[in-house]
Structures are given as structure tokens and as C-alpha cells.
Design a protein around this motif. Sequence first.
Motif, PDB file in Angstrom:
ATOM      1  N   CYS A 139       0.888  -1.175   0.000  1.00 37.96           N
ATOM      2  CA  CYS A 139       0.000   0.000   0.000  1.00 37.96           C
ATOM      3  C   CYS A 139       0.917   1.213   0.000  1.00 37.96           C
ATOM      4  N   SER A 140       1.020   1.865  -1.157  1.00 41.76           N
ATOM      5  CA  SER A 140       2.132   2.795  -1.349  1.00 41.76           C
ATOM      6  C   SER A 140       1.725   4.264  -1.335  1.00 41.76           C
ATOM      7  N   ASN A 141       0.528   4.556  -0.875  1.00 43.05           N
ATOM      8  CA  ASN A 141       0.117   5.967  -0.809  1.00 43.05           C
ATOM      9  C   ASN A 141       1.090   6.772   0.063  1.00 43.05           C
ATOM     10  N   LEU A 142       1.436   7.964  -0.414  1.00 37.33           N
ATOM     11  CA  LEU A 142       2.436   8.787   0.286  1.00 37.33           C
ATOM     12  C   LEU A 142       2.055   9.069   1.741  1.00 37.33           C
ATOM     13  N   GLN A 183       9.867  10.663  -1.403  1.00 36.70           N
ATOM     14  CA  GLN A 183       8.877  11.747  -1.388  1.00 36.70           C
ATOM     15  C   GLN A 183       8.132  11.805  -0.054  1.00 36.70           C
ATOM     16  N   ALA A 184       7.982  10.620   0.553  1.00 41.08           N
ATOM     17  CA  ALA A 184       7.254  10.567   1.830  1.00 41.08           C
ATOM     18  C   ALA A 184       8.156  10.938   3.004  1.00 41.08           C
ATOM     19  N   GLY A 185       9.409  11.256   2.723  1.00 42.07           N
ATOM     20  CA  GLY A 185      10.312  11.667   3.807  1.00 42.07           C
ATOM     21  C   GLY A 185      11.129  10.532   4.390  1.00 42.07           C
ATOM     22  N   GLY A 186      11.146   9.381   3.703  1.00 40.09           N
ATOM     23  CA  GLY A 186      11.900   8.239   4.212  1.00 40.09           C
ATOM     24  C   GLY A 186      13.403   8.482   4.147  1.00 40.09           C
ATOM     25  N   ARG A 202      -5.794  10.485  -1.773  1.00 38.80           N
ATOM     26  CA  ARG A 202      -5.623  10.393  -3.236  1.00 38.80           C
ATOM     27  C   ARG A 202      -6.976  10.692  -3.857  1.00 38.80           C
ATOM     28  N   SER A 203      -6.988  11.699  -4.713  1.00 40.08           N
ATOM     29  CA  SER A 203      -8.270  12.097  -5.299  1.00 40.08           C
ATOM     30  C   SER A 203      -8.741  11.034  -6.274  1.00 40.08           C
TER      31      SER A 203
END
Length: 429
Positions: A62-65, A91-94, A415-416
Motif C-alpha cells: 500500500c504505497s500511498n504517500l 517523497q514521503a520523507g523516508g 488520493r483524489s
Amino acid sequence: MDDFHYQDGSLCCEEVRAADIARSVSTPCYVYSAATLRGHFTRLREAFASLNPLICYSVKCCSNLAILRLLTGLGAGMDVVSGGEIFRALQAGGDPKKFVYAGVGKSDAEIRFALDQEIGLFNVESEMEFENLARIARDRGVRTRAALRINPDVDPKTHRYTTTGKRESKFGVDLERAMAFFRSFGHDPFVALRGIHLHIGSPVYSTAPYLESVLKALALIDDLAAQGFEIDTLDLGGGFGADYESDQSPLAAEYARAIVPVLQDRVARGLCIILEPGRSIAANAGILLTRVEYVKRSGDRNFAICDAGMHTLLRPSHYGAFHFVWPVECDASLVPSRRARELILPGLQRTEVVGPLCETGDFLAEDRMLPPLVRGDLLAVFTAGAYGMAMASRYNSHPLPVEVLVDGAAFRVIRSRETYEDLIQHERV
Ligand code: LLP
């Protein structure tokens, strides 16, 4: 298990009614619970605390930011399998030092990208891949670290598509080839081969296959040490189960009870442990909300035709996977006491829960006892947080669904919903 429960006959995620979410963002819609994500991660960390492991969340599930950000904030590293997943995790701050990168087919471009980001560990799956990684690292004049993925040849007793650690698997190398692998590559000046990685399959509902494969890995580590190859990292791939039915999976503490005792003194002597759970963190943290468009009878069968199908959640049609399905709003007498294949409740009728696609294999639940459904009913498909949205497609040109994250009494779109314009944005006439 999770934070989805019925209150006065209405399904809630934490403190938010699922029906309110559907009214606000429409369907199909994935709904995730932040409390469940936190709970599963924290319980794993606590259960394995004596090993002080780096827990690398498997981005693929499940890769949503927003979800990656939440887990990064809890201290999770990331288990990635592509350049795209490295990009997402960054992008997610990892922290790339906490990324472990597996995958049988890493391209040169992906390897270069991963080296540029200085990721923590490459999990190498073949001799040719190691040679390629070493060549690229040498050309760029950079050093990195690698683990060899081995196949412990243990049967995890799961679906053949998700069995990964058997001898004839496409992943990793056979145990018998491991020593030769280290003799060839164990002293490479650019890629320090110091780890062993293994993943036997998923989901694995008993602890015995884990123990067996960990013991095989430890025996290999001893053999390698005797030959002068120092192993400092043991990376245990995912596979801890999730509750597709109530109480189906061992708890984190039970997995830990089996595995920790054989690793504890190794850790005391300096071995670093990495765990790569994905599903056991995310699966129960998500549901899919779908609306019944039509009901119809064909022969003796009752069909509920929904606005979600195999394009939204592939697991039922691809693996024959069971996902519990139940109306979001129901009479108090019909609130299920547990999630199970067979429920004894009054007035249920055998129903096929299917999607809108032009495919007979497009279903969410086959031959399921459900309360009678009518057009407009909302259904929840449970345990859909892992390999749900991540495997969704635009087949039949259906835009991808919206994703929502609930935290306490609040929810937000993470996520839209895609539009028709999104469907064609990369195409040229
Ligand atoms: N580590 C490695 C190297 C993996 O290949 C996987 C999953 C994991 C960790 C995470 O496993 P988990 O903890 O999530 O079970 N689409 C399938 C599952 C495929 C798993 C692929 N590898 C499904 O829906 O069941």
C-alpha cells in the motif's frame, strides 16, 4: 485486529461513519485507519523489541504517500522493489539509509538511481545481478552494501503465486549455491556482501516455516563465518499474516515467541535484524467501500453488481482470496459478531458480489450468504488495505478510486478520485 466496527448498525472507521465518507467522496473508495496502521506497527516493534530490528514496511502492499509518511514518522524503514518505490519512499520523507531494495529484475537505471540515493542495502537475487551491481558501482566510484537473497526451500503453505522461498522459485539463489556465491563475490571492493535475505512467501499463518527457514539461514551464516565471510545482517522478508477472517492470523507476539529465542544471542553478538512486513501492518487497516448498482437473478443465482470489481480489488479473482463483505448499514440483528465465511444470521441469501467489468472472472465475493441487497446499498470489503489499491488498474477505462485516511474523528482524502482526463493524459492521438 482493526478499528472498523459497527455502531447502531452502521459501520465506523474509528469515530467516523463509513456511510458519511461514501456520501462525501462517493464510491468506490478505499478507507484506511491511522490507528490500525499505528497499532500494527507498534505491536510488531514491541514484540520484537529484544532484537532491536529495523522494520522496513513493504511499500508494494500500500504505497500511498500519506501512509508511507505515517509509518516513516513511527521510525519505519522501507522495503522497496523498484525505482518508483524508492522515489515514493523518498517523497514521503523516508531515510534512504533505511531502505532495503529487493527485486529479481533491477534495471541499470534503477540501480543507478538507488546508488545515487545511497540506499542502505541491495538484496541481490542472482549472480548476474551482483556482477551488474558491482560493475555500475565501480563505474560510478561508489561503495554500497548487499545481502544475498537465499531460498531456504521451505513450504510456507500459501497460494502458489505467493510462495517465494521454494528451491525452484524465481527469487534468490538456492541455499547450496550460497557458499559459491560468496566465494565469487564476497570480497568485492565496491559492494560489501555482508547480509543474508530471505522471504518464504506470504501470508504464512503458522510460525513453523519461519523458524525452519531462520534456522537454515543461521546454519549458513555459521558456514560462511567458518570460511571467513562475516555476515552482519539478517533480513527476514514479510509474510506475517493478516485477519481476512477474525482471529485467523497469529499475533505479532506469537511470531516473535517462535523467532526471537533463536536470534537473541546472535543479536547480542552484533547481528542486525531487518524485518519486512507489509500486509500485517496494512491489510486490516483498510476497507473498500462499493455501492450496489443493480441486483438481478440469473438462473438460480442472485447477483449484486457493484461499482468496484477486479479492477479495484484484484485479490479475489487473481488468488481466489477471501475478503469478508458486509453491508455498511444494517439492522442491529444483522451486525456480524465476527468476520467469517459462514455466518448464522436470519434471512441471509446466497449472493454473488460482482463488478461492472466485461469479464466473468470479475467478482469480489462468490457464493456468499448476505442480507438481501437492493440498488444503492453500500458494501464494505474488509482487509483490503494491503494489495488492494496497490494492484488496482484502469481496466475497461474506469478511473482509479479515491483513498481516504481516517484519524480519530477526522478524515481526509489522500488520493483524489481520477477523472476521465486522467485516463488519457499520457496518450497522443
Ligand atoms: N519482502 C519481500 C521480499 C516480498 O517479496 C514481500 C512481498 C514482502 C516482503 C511483503 O510481504 P507481506 O508482509 O506483505 O506479506 N499480492 C499478493 C502478495 C504478494 C507478496 C509479494 N511479496 C497478495 O495480494 O496476497
